[in-house]
Design a protein around this motif. Structure first.
Motif, PDB file in Angstrom:
ATOM      1  N   LEU A  57      39.070  30.626 -36.381  1.00 20.42           N
ATOM      2  CA  LEU A  57      39.302  29.842 -35.175  1.00 20.42           C
ATOM      3  C   LEU A  57      40.522  30.385 -34.430  1.00 20.42           C
ATOM      4  O   LEU A  57      41.430  30.947 -35.041  1.00 20.42           O
ATOM      5  N   PRO A  58      40.592  30.205 -33.116  1.00 25.77           N
ATOM      6  CA  PRO A  58      41.795  30.616 -32.385  1.00 25.77           C
ATOM      7  C   PRO A  58      43.021  29.897 -32.930  1.00 25.77           C
ATOM      8  O   PRO A  58      42.940  28.740 -33.368  1.00 25.77           O
ATOM      9  N   ALA A  59      44.151  30.570 -32.899  1.00 25.67           N
ATOM     10  CA  ALA A  59      45.382  29.979 -33.429  1.00 25.67           C
ATOM     11  C   ALA A  59      46.011  29.036 -32.409  1.00 25.67           C
ATOM     12  O   ALA A  59      46.129  29.374 -31.228  1.00 25.67           O
ATOM     13  N   TYR A  60      46.418  27.887 -32.873  1.00 29.80           N
ATOM     14  CA  TYR A  60      47.203  26.966 -32.056  1.00 29.80           C
ATOM     15  C   TYR A  60      48.649  27.424 -32.156  1.00 29.80           C
ATOM     16  O   TYR A  60      49.475  26.823 -32.833  1.00 29.80           O
ATOM     17  N   ASP A  61      48.964  28.506 -31.478  1.00 32.70           N
ATOM     18  CA  ASP A  61      50.236  29.193 -31.658  1.00 32.70           C
ATOM     19  C   ASP A  61      51.250  28.762 -30.604  1.00 32.70           C
ATOM     20  O   ASP A  61      50.997  27.875 -29.779  1.00 32.70           O
ATOM     21  N   ALA A  62      52.410  29.406 -30.626  1.00 38.69           N
ATOM     22  CA  ALA A  62      53.487  29.033 -29.712  1.00 38.69           C
ATOM     23  C   ALA A  62      53.083  29.200 -28.252  1.00 38.69           C
ATOM     24  O   ALA A  62      53.444  28.379 -27.398  1.00 38.69           O
ATOM     25  N   ASP A  63      52.328  30.246 -27.962  1.00 38.94           N
ATOM     26  CA  ASP A  63      51.905  30.476 -26.577  1.00 38.94           C
ATOM     27  C   ASP A  63      51.015  29.345 -26.072  1.00 38.94           C
ATOM     28  O   ASP A  63      51.192  28.839 -24.957  1.00 38.94           O
ATOM     29  N   LEU A  64      50.043  28.949 -26.898  1.00 40.92           N
ATOM     30  CA  LEU A  64      49.129  27.886 -26.484  1.00 40.92           C
ATOM     31  C   LEU A  64      49.857  26.551 -26.385  1.00 40.92           C
ATOM     32  O   LEU A  64      49.673  25.803 -25.416  1.00 40.92           O
ATOM     33  N   LEU A  65      50.694  26.245 -27.360  1.00 46.65           N
ATOM     34  CA  LEU A  65      51.463  25.006 -27.298  1.00 46.65           C
ATOM     35  C   LEU A  65      52.341  24.968 -26.046  1.00 46.65           C
ATOM     36  O   LEU A  65      52.451  23.943 -25.375  1.00 46.65           O
ATOM     37  N   GLY A  66      52.961  26.098 -25.739  1.00 50.42           N
ATOM     38  CA  GLY A  66      53.810  26.162 -24.558  1.00 50.42           C
ATOM     39  C   GLY A  66      53.037  26.018 -23.270  1.00 50.42           C
ATOM     40  O   GLY A  66      53.484  25.320 -22.330  1.00 50.42           O
ATOM     41  N   ARG A  67      51.873  26.671 -23.189  1.00 50.36           N
ATOM     42  CA  ARG A  67      51.051  26.547 -21.968  1.00 50.36           C
ATOM     43  C   ARG A  67      50.622  25.105 -21.749  1.00 50.36           C
ATOM     44  O   ARG A  67      50.578  24.627 -20.612  1.00 50.36           O
ATOM     45  N   GLU A  68      50.305  24.418 -22.834  1.00 52.95           N
ATOM     46  CA  GLU A  68      49.905  23.019 -22.708  1.00 52.95           C
ATOM     47  C   GLU A  68      51.063  22.165 -22.185  1.00 52.95           C
ATOM     48  O   GLU A  68      50.883  21.322 -21.295  1.00 52.95           O
ATOM     49  N   LEU A  69      52.243  22.362 -22.729  1.00 49.38           N
ATOM     50  CA  LEU A  69      53.399  21.599 -22.262  1.00 49.38           C
ATOM     51  C   LEU A  69      53.720  21.910 -20.801  1.00 49.38           C
ATOM     52  O   LEU A  69      54.124  21.017 -20.038  1.00 49.38           O
ATOM     53  N   ASP A  70      53.511  23.142 -20.411  1.00 51.33           N
ATOM     54  CA  ASP A  70      53.813  23.528 -19.032  1.00 51.33           C
ATOM     55  C   ASP A  70      52.859  22.912 -18.018  1.00 51.33           C
ATOM     56  O   ASP A  70      53.162  22.884 -16.814  1.00 51.33           O
ATOM     57  N   LEU A  71      51.717  22.413 -18.474  1.00 50.49           N
ATOM     58  CA  LEU A  71      50.837  21.684 -17.563  1.00 50.49           C
ATOM     59  C   LEU A  71      51.553  20.470 -16.984  1.00 50.49           C
ATOM     60  O   LEU A  71      51.318  20.076 -15.842  1.00 50.49           O
ATOM     61  N   PHE A  72      52.412  19.873 -17.780  1.00 51.23           N
ATOM     62  CA  PHE A  72      53.161  18.689 -17.336  1.00 51.23           C
ATOM     63  C   PHE A  72      54.106  19.035 -16.197  1.00 51.23           C
ATOM     64  O   PHE A  72      54.114  18.361 -15.146  1.00 51.23           O
ATOM     65  N   THR A  73      54.914  20.066 -16.363  1.00 49.27           N
ATOM     66  CA  THR A  73      55.874  20.403 -15.315  1.00 49.27           C
ATOM     67  C   THR A  73      55.180  20.966 -14.071  1.00 49.27           C
ATOM     68  O   THR A  73      55.596  20.696 -12.946  1.00 49.27           O
ATOM     69  N   THR A  74      54.092  21.728 -14.284  1.00 49.77           N
ATOM     70  CA  THR A  74      53.402  22.340 -13.147  1.00 49.77           C
ATOM     71  C   THR A  74      52.611  21.322 -12.339  1.00 49.77           C
ATOM     72  O   THR A  74      52.746  21.230 -11.107  1.00 49.77           O
ATOM     73  N   TRP A  75      51.759  20.546 -13.034  1.00 43.38           N
ATOM     74  CA  TRP A  75      50.794  19.720 -12.314  1.00 43.38           C
ATOM     75  C   TRP A  75      51.277  18.294 -12.061  1.00 43.38           C
ATOM     76  O   TRP A  75      50.957  17.707 -11.020  1.00 43.38           O
ATOM     77  N   CYS A  76      52.033  17.735 -13.002  1.00 44.75           N
ATOM     78  CA  CYS A  76      52.529  16.376 -12.794  1.00 44.75           C
ATOM     79  C   CYS A  76      53.827  16.378 -11.993  1.00 44.75           C
ATOM     80  O   CYS A  76      53.906  15.755 -10.925  1.00 44.75           O
ATOM     81  N   LEU A  77      54.823  17.108 -12.483  1.00 47.68           N
ATOM     82  CA  LEU A  77      56.127  17.062 -11.815  1.00 47.68           C
ATOM     83  C   LEU A  77      56.122  17.835 -10.508  1.00 47.68           C
ATOM     84  O   LEU A  77      56.452  17.284  -9.450  1.00 47.68           O
ATOM     85  N   ASP A  78      55.766  19.111 -10.534  1.00 49.59           N
ATOM     86  CA  ASP A  78      55.870  19.946  -9.330  1.00 49.59           C
ATOM     87  C   ASP A  78      54.841  19.560  -8.268  1.00 49.59           C
ATOM     88  O   ASP A  78      55.198  19.279  -7.123  1.00 49.59           O
ATOM     89  N   ARG A  79      53.562  19.538  -8.651  1.00 48.88           N
ATOM     90  CA  ARG A  79      52.511  19.454  -7.636  1.00 48.88           C
ATOM     91  C   ARG A  79      52.119  18.036  -7.265  1.00 48.88           C
ATOM     92  O   ARG A  79      51.583  17.823  -6.172  1.00 48.88           O
ATOM     93  N   TRP A  80      52.336  17.085  -8.157  1.00 45.48           N
ATOM     94  CA  TRP A  80      51.923  15.719  -7.826  1.00 45.48           C
ATOM     95  C   TRP A  80      53.108  14.856  -7.418  1.00 45.48           C
ATOM     96  O   TRP A  80      53.053  14.147  -6.417  1.00 45.48           O
ATOM     97  N   LEU A  81      54.200  14.930  -8.169  1.00 51.82           N
ATOM     98  CA  LEU A  81      55.339  14.060  -7.896  1.00 51.82           C
ATOM     99  C   LEU A  81      56.463  14.742  -7.125  1.00 51.82           C
ATOM    100  O   LEU A  81      57.360  14.049  -6.633  1.00 51.82           O
ATOM    101  N   ALA A  82      56.441  16.077  -7.040  1.00 49.89           N
ATOM    102  CA  ALA A  82      57.552  16.825  -6.430  1.00 49.89           C
ATOM    103  C   ALA A  82      58.879  16.403  -7.052  1.00 49.89           C
ATOM    104  O   ALA A  82      59.864  16.117  -6.365  1.00 49.89           O
TER     105      ALA A  82
END
Length: 347
Positions: free
Chosen positions: A140-165
């Motif tokens: 199976l694909p590894a749930y590694d640091a890169d994937l964990l980080g990309r998931e967390l970055d969804l919060f800052t990109t889509w919630c904070l930056d693009r939706w709430l500014a």
């Protein structure tokens, strides 16, 4: 997907199923069963003898169904309850699979503390034990640091930056890294990655696993928090701790987990739950803003509640917890009100 493409795909699916069963396409009893957060759609096929099947339409240029097929076969061989695959056409993006009915687990829930709800969660946790013990994570694909980080970055990109500014707080980089490090410290098992009630189907009082195509090899506690911090219930801390402690003891008994102090394991779980809540908030904003999907913003306050529950157990993240309460929550609720979104309440 554009309406013309949707119509074309449905016509092609109808022809595909009709040819397989020797039925004229116009005579086929085929009805939409469910949409998905992805580009997948599901149709119910009813044959002349009353037999029902589910047809999955997964456009191959947008969805790779090979992982779903491979995992379904591997997990079935391991004795896990998954739908049977009747026909697979990966080139077309069409699958005919066993129809497990219309009862996802959340339909069996009452209030969060109702005995029926608690009993179903106990059964789901038993299934989770079986999944982690029987399904080999190798391959199976590894749930590694890169994937964990990309998931967390969804919060800052889509919630904070693009939706709430809204700017991320100064504590965010340290929190982000700590959540990644804590996840990677855990034993690696097969992770369904969305082990929530909506992906557990009730068939004659038995539970079946669905929607497992995104399974990975990752942290032991991830699916545990998916269930206990899911969309449909919000449990008091005492109830969560009891389930988590029972899980820890079972995992040590069967060898998934080496001897570990309860406090350390509960810290792992709280960090994993915070990671998932942050990720889910980001995903829901992306589904709304990028993909035009409706209904996801209404669920944000529930997962914000989960996040605050998780952070309450993590003294090291006090600064971020205060920011969530004083800055993020008011901004998020104000934005929902401005857009006329009535959010979901959970008993």
């Amino acid at each position: 997907m554009p309406e013309a493409d949707t119509t074309s795909r449905q016509s092609a699916l109808r022809r595909w199923a009709a040819e397989r069963h020797g039925i004229a396409p116009d005579a086929l009893d085929l009805r939409l069963a469910a949409d998905d957060a992805s580009f997948r759609r599901y149709f119910r096929l009813t044959l002349a003898d009353g037999t029902r099947r589910i047809l999955m339409d997964a456009p191959p240029d947008k969805e790779d169904s090979a992982p779903f097929v491979a995992i379904a076969r591997r997990w079935a061989d391991a004795g896990l309850p998954v739908p049977h695959l009747h026909e697979v056409d990966l080139d077309a993006g069409f699958l005919e699979i066993e129809d497990l009915g219309d009862t996802p687990l959340q339909h069996c829930f009452e209030a969060s503390e109702a005995p029926t709800t608690l009993a179903w969660h106990d059964r789901a946790l038993t299934l989770l034990d079986a999944l982690q013990n029987r399904a080999d994570p190798q391959g199976l694909p590894a749930y590694d640091a890169d994937l964990l980080g990309r998931e967390l970055d969804l919060f800052t990109t889509w919630c904070l930056d693009r939706w709430l500014a809204l700017a991320a707080p100064p504590s965010w980089p340290a929190l982000r890294q700590r959540l990644i490090d804590t996840a990677l410290a855990q034993p690696v098992v097969t992770v369904h990655r969305d082990f929530d009630a909506m992906n557990l189907m009730v068939v004659d009082d038995a539970l079946y696993l669905i929607d497992f195509q995104d399974a990975v090899a990752g942290p032991l506690s991830y699916d545990l928090v998916s269930l206990l911090h899911g969309r449909y219930c919000r449990f008091p801390a005492s109830r969560r701790r009891a389930w988590i402690e029972a899980f820890r003891q079972r995992a040590m008994t069967d060898g998934r987990l080496s001897d570990i102090e309860p406090s350390r394991f509960h810290h792992w779980v709280a960090c994993m739950a915070a990671q998932r809540a942050i990720k889910v908030i980001g995903i829901f904003c992306r589904l709304t803003l990028r993909d035009g999907r409706q209904g996801y913003l209404a669920r944000l306050p529930h997962f914000l509640d989960h996040l605050e529950d998780d952070l309450a157990e993590l003294d090291e993240f006090t600064d971020f917890r205060v920011w969530v309460a004083d800055i993020l929550r008011p901004a998020l609720l104000a934005r929902l009100e401005a857009q006329g979104v009535a959010w979901e309440s959970v008993a």
